[in-house]
Design an enzyme around this catalytic site. Structure first.
Site, PDB file in Angstrom:
ATOM      1  N   ALA A 121      -5.751  -0.820  -3.861  1.00  0.00           N
ATOM      2  CA  ALA A 121      -4.560   0.053  -3.902  1.00  0.00           C
ATOM      3  C   ALA A 121      -4.429   0.798  -5.226  1.00  0.00           C
ATOM      4  O   ALA A 121      -3.856   1.894  -5.258  1.00  0.00           O
ATOM      5  CB  ALA A 121      -3.300  -0.760  -3.625  1.00  0.00           C
ATOM      6  N   PHE A 125       0.809  -1.219   0.000  1.00  0.00           N
ATOM      7  CA  PHE A 125       0.000   0.000   0.000  1.00  0.00           C
ATOM      8  C   PHE A 125       0.844   1.273   0.000  1.00  0.00           C
ATOM      9  O   PHE A 125       0.377   2.326  -0.408  1.00  0.00           O
ATOM     10  CB  PHE A 125      -0.849   0.047   1.273  1.00  0.00           C
ATOM     11  N   SER A 180      -2.322  -6.260  -7.070  1.00  0.00           N
ATOM     12  CA  SER A 180      -2.296  -5.092  -6.168  1.00  0.00           C
ATOM     13  C   SER A 180      -2.809  -5.534  -4.812  1.00  0.00           C
ATOM     14  O   SER A 180      -3.425  -6.586  -4.690  1.00  0.00           O
ATOM     15  CB  SER A 180      -3.220  -3.998  -6.695  1.00  0.00           C
ATOM     16  N   ASP A 181      -2.600  -4.724  -3.784  1.00  0.00           N
ATOM     17  CA  ASP A 181      -3.322  -4.973  -2.547  1.00  0.00           C
ATOM     18  C   ASP A 181      -4.725  -4.363  -2.703  1.00  0.00           C
ATOM     19  O   ASP A 181      -5.035  -3.684  -3.693  1.00  0.00           O
ATOM     20  CB  ASP A 181      -2.571  -4.412  -1.330  1.00  0.00           C
ATOM     21  N   TYR A 182      -5.537  -4.592  -1.720  1.00  0.00           N
ATOM     22  CA  TYR A 182      -6.969  -4.290  -1.757  1.00  0.00           C
ATOM     23  C   TYR A 182      -7.231  -2.810  -2.060  1.00  0.00           C
ATOM     24  O   TYR A 182      -6.898  -1.940  -1.245  1.00  0.00           O
ATOM     25  CB  TYR A 182      -7.535  -4.652  -0.396  1.00  0.00           C
TER      26      TYR A 182
END
Ligand code: NOJ
Length: 719
Positions: free
Chosen positions: A262, A228, A258-260
């Site tokens: 992001a 993030f 990607s992260d959540y």
């Protein structure tokens, strides 16, 4: 499916179908079931057909998601199903930071194998683990999710987890693929605040943060999740520097996710104007899959308008298809998802046994003034404190309801020591609530008891994602409880449950014994009882430094000397040195520290030569004897110091370790091979290299180095 067939399939896909492969949605939202998200999105997008899904709870849900998807997908490309399996699936074992303290890669591999068996039965194809964010700041609640402050220990434990989870063949119905996260340096967030900026010089990044992720990729992890944070100003998901490291330097050709949310958050970072901008930046950094921001729904238009080359889209889609192929999903889209297998493997005896062993091996005995192990006939035992009867002993990232299967501390004591006269009192909470009203009753119980087991720590929900703190204190009225209990009963053993290092300075001064169990998972009760009564011998070593005071953090054993080092011993005030007026420099308990019920004597450290060349390497032999009366395991640690180099080197750095079992009276010689490449550092010109000169090798543990031996390395090319 063969590679040519994948190309053919890609050729048949529309732009919308291609973009779909790169979009990840939430399975619970899709099915309108369950209210547990792992990020901010709360609404489904029924107009999108994603290529992958995260978050679902059972084989039945996994099968429903897959069959629904296959009935809607024109080309019948199976969904990829992902879930966080961080320290166990249905059977919960200790949090990763505790597992790091076991220094036991074989055990980590076994835990990974059992977690994969359960997760695969639930329908998981890929898990978001291991988390390899080296961390030195306990204010950061996610420190519980990493294995160590040290990249070597972290990377070795992570690689072991990857081997355990992935096995030899990803098609097997009891295996899951691993996604290493969070690339990169998420653990170095400024001031320990989650999601915060990370500013790291390249040498620190390269030496202290990147190696752990790399170790997992070398072990075969198939996916990488970006972090993030910004790294030196650039959000990781949009970082072409990180892309270059992964793809070009390390040759990683798997999927990057990607992260959540992001990718969408690039607007909040202030580096993208709108969603189109976000998508272009993330695709430019070769982030293949968009987890939950839905920005990649814009990809077809962006390709049509020429802002993103179709070749880039194709390359990303192909990486996703290849992973599906490797998992055998085209032939068997269900993979391991099977409600019957779930029933058979969930919490089976073998898994509970592994989880118990892991809880025992990761506990660290910090102090013992001769009162442990407890006697077989202890008389009246009081189990006191916020965790005395609580089942929330699993730590963050355990599935909801994990506590229902937790063997609590009193249950564990009754299993292990059936005859013990046991009474319990909570005293107070391990949350913010400072209500002391239960303390008097607990103190009275302590007064009437022969022994007190006092449980202290930090409530389960106070560490984990988004759980940063500005204090490392024991929340609520716990210190009052501690003081009052100790005043009436000196035969008090403190047992700690927590996710982040806490400041133990006062407790360590007065408590006669401290056993640190972190969050040990569902077998907390039996593991604690077996350790306290000596049925198991503590052998954990700290994989992270425990600070003396909050103001010392960030903290790690591999610090630099500075130009004005503080003289040793580390007490008193030394003006004009790199020190504090009001606290020592050293941690309260250093990295690698941990006691046993037996006594290990380090007899010697020898090297096979006084001068070694970069091509031949060095052999270091360390002799250790069990001088006590019980069998015990010891983590034999090898430290190095490079005495002179053009880039300042740490005063101590763990180079290798081995965990051994010694019978009473037994001596073992542990042999370590040292190669030149282990001595390299990142220089000012951007190369990993070592320099000839003197190195000191030591054993013991950080800040308590023993048998230091100086050896010279010569470089062949320089000769
Ligand atoms: C956000 C977390 O940062 C990450 O570690 C996790 O895997 C995802 N959410 C998915 O739950």
């Amino acid at each position: 499916m063969k590679q040519e067939e994948l190309w053919k399939l890609l050729g048949e896909m529309t732009l919308e179908e291609k973009a779909g492969q790169l979009i990840q949605l939430d399975g619970r939202l899709i099915l309108g079931r369950g209210d547990r998200q792992t990020g901010p999105e709360t609404e489904n997008r029924p107009d999108l057909l994603p290529g992958s899904v995260l978050n679902f709870d059972s084989a039945e849900m996994a099968r429903e998601l897959q069959s629904r998807h296959l009935s809607e997908d024109r080309l019948k490309i199976p969904l990829l199903l992902m879930l966080d399996v961080i320290h166990g699936h249905r059977t919960t074992y200790p949090i990763p930071l505790a597992m790091g303290c076991s220094f036991d890669e074989g055990l980590m591999e076994e835990c990974g194998k059992m977690a994969a068996r359960e997760a695969a039965a639930c329908g998981v194809h890929v898990t978001f683990a291991p988390m390899m964010d080296t961390a030195r700041d306990p204010r950061w609640g996610r420190i519980m999710e990493t294995c160590s402050e040290d990249p070597l220990v972290n990377g070795r434990m992570g690689a072991a987890l990857v081997r355990g989870m992935q096995g030899e063949d990803l098609r097997a119905g009891d295996r899951v693929a691993c996604c290493v996260k969070h690339f990169a340096a998420y653990g170095a967030g400024e001031a320990g605040r989650d999601y915060n900026r990370v500013d790291l010089p390249e040498n620190t990044l390269r030496e202290q943060y990147l190696p752990a992720y790399r170790a997992c990729l070398e072990a075969g992890a198939r996916m990488v999740m970006t972090s993030f944070n910004t790294l030196n100003g650039v959000p990781a998901v949009a970082s072409t520097f990180l892309r270059r490291v992964l793809r070009e330097e390390w040759g990683f050709d798997g999927v990057i996710i990607s992260d959540y949310n992001a990718i969408g958050e690039l607007m909040n970072h202030g580096v993208a104007e709108d969603e189109d901008d976000c998508a272009c930046l993330a695709m430019g950094a070769e982030c293949d899959v968009d987890m939950m921001s839905l920005v990649y729904a814009r990809l077809p238009d962006l390709v049509r308008s020429g802002k993103i080359p179709e070749a880039a889209l194709d390359a990303a889609v192909m990486r996703v298809l290849r992973l599906k192929q490797e998992l055998g999903l085209f032939e068997n889209p269900w993979h391991g998802a099977d409600p019957e297998t779930e029933k058979r493997v969930y919490l089976c005896e073998a898994h509970r046994e592994t989880a118990r062993r892991a809880a025992e091996e990761s506990a660290v005995l910090l102090k013992n003034e001769g009162i442990l192990p407890l006697p077989g006939n202890p008389g009246k035992v009081a189990l006191i404190g916020p965790f005395a009867t609580d089942a929330h002993l699993n730590g963050a990232w355990s599935r909801p309801g994990a506590e229902e299967d937790t063997v609590t501390l009193p249950e564990g004591i009754r299993q292990v020591m059936p005859g013990v006269e046991l009474r319990t009192a909570r005293g107070c909470s391990a949350e913010w609530n400072v209500d002391p009203s239960g303390i008097a009753e607990a103190v009275e119980l302590a007064r009437q008891s022969d022994w007190v087991i006092l449980t202290l720590g930090e409530a389960e929900w106070l560490s984990g994602e988004g759980r940063s703190r500005t204090e490392l204190s024991f929340p609520g009225a716990q210190m009052q409880l501690f003081r009052e209990i100790l005043a009436v009963n000196p035969r008090t053993v403190v047992v700690l449950f927590h996710g982040r290092p806490l400041v133990l300075t006062e407790i360590s001064r007065t408590a006669p014994a401290i056993l640190d169990m972190w969050f040990p998972g569902q077998q907390a009760g039996p593991a604690m009882a077996r350790l306290l009564w000596g049925h198991a011998n503590p052998c954990g070593k700290l994989s992270v430094s425990l600070p003396w005071t909050l103001g010392q953090v960030p903290l790690s054993h591999n610090r630099l000397n500075t130009g004005r080092p503080k003289p040793q011993p580390d007490t008193g005030v030394f003006p004009f040195t790199s020190s504090y007026l009001d606290a020592p420099n050293l941690p309260l308990y250093s990295f690698g520290n941990g006691l046993s019920y037996t006594e290990f004597v380090y007899e010697s450290l020898e090297t096979d030569r006084e001068v070694f060349s970069d091509t031949e390497g060095l052999t270091v032999r360390i002799r250790v004897r069990n001088a006590g009366e019980r069998p015990g395991k010891e983590v034999v640690q090898l430290y190095v110091r490079d005495l002179v180099a053009r880039v300042a080197r740490p005063v101590q750095q763990i180079l290798d370790y081995r965990k051994i079992l010694l019978q009473p009276g037994e001596t073992q010689e542990v042999v370590f091979r040292v190669e030149e490449k282990q001595l390299r550092f990142w220089d000012a010109e951007g190369n990993f290299l070592s320099e000839s000169g003197d190195f000191e090798f030591s054993t013991g543990w950080a800040d308590h180095l023993l048998h230091t031996k100086r050896v010279q390395m010569t470089k062949r090319e320089a000769v």
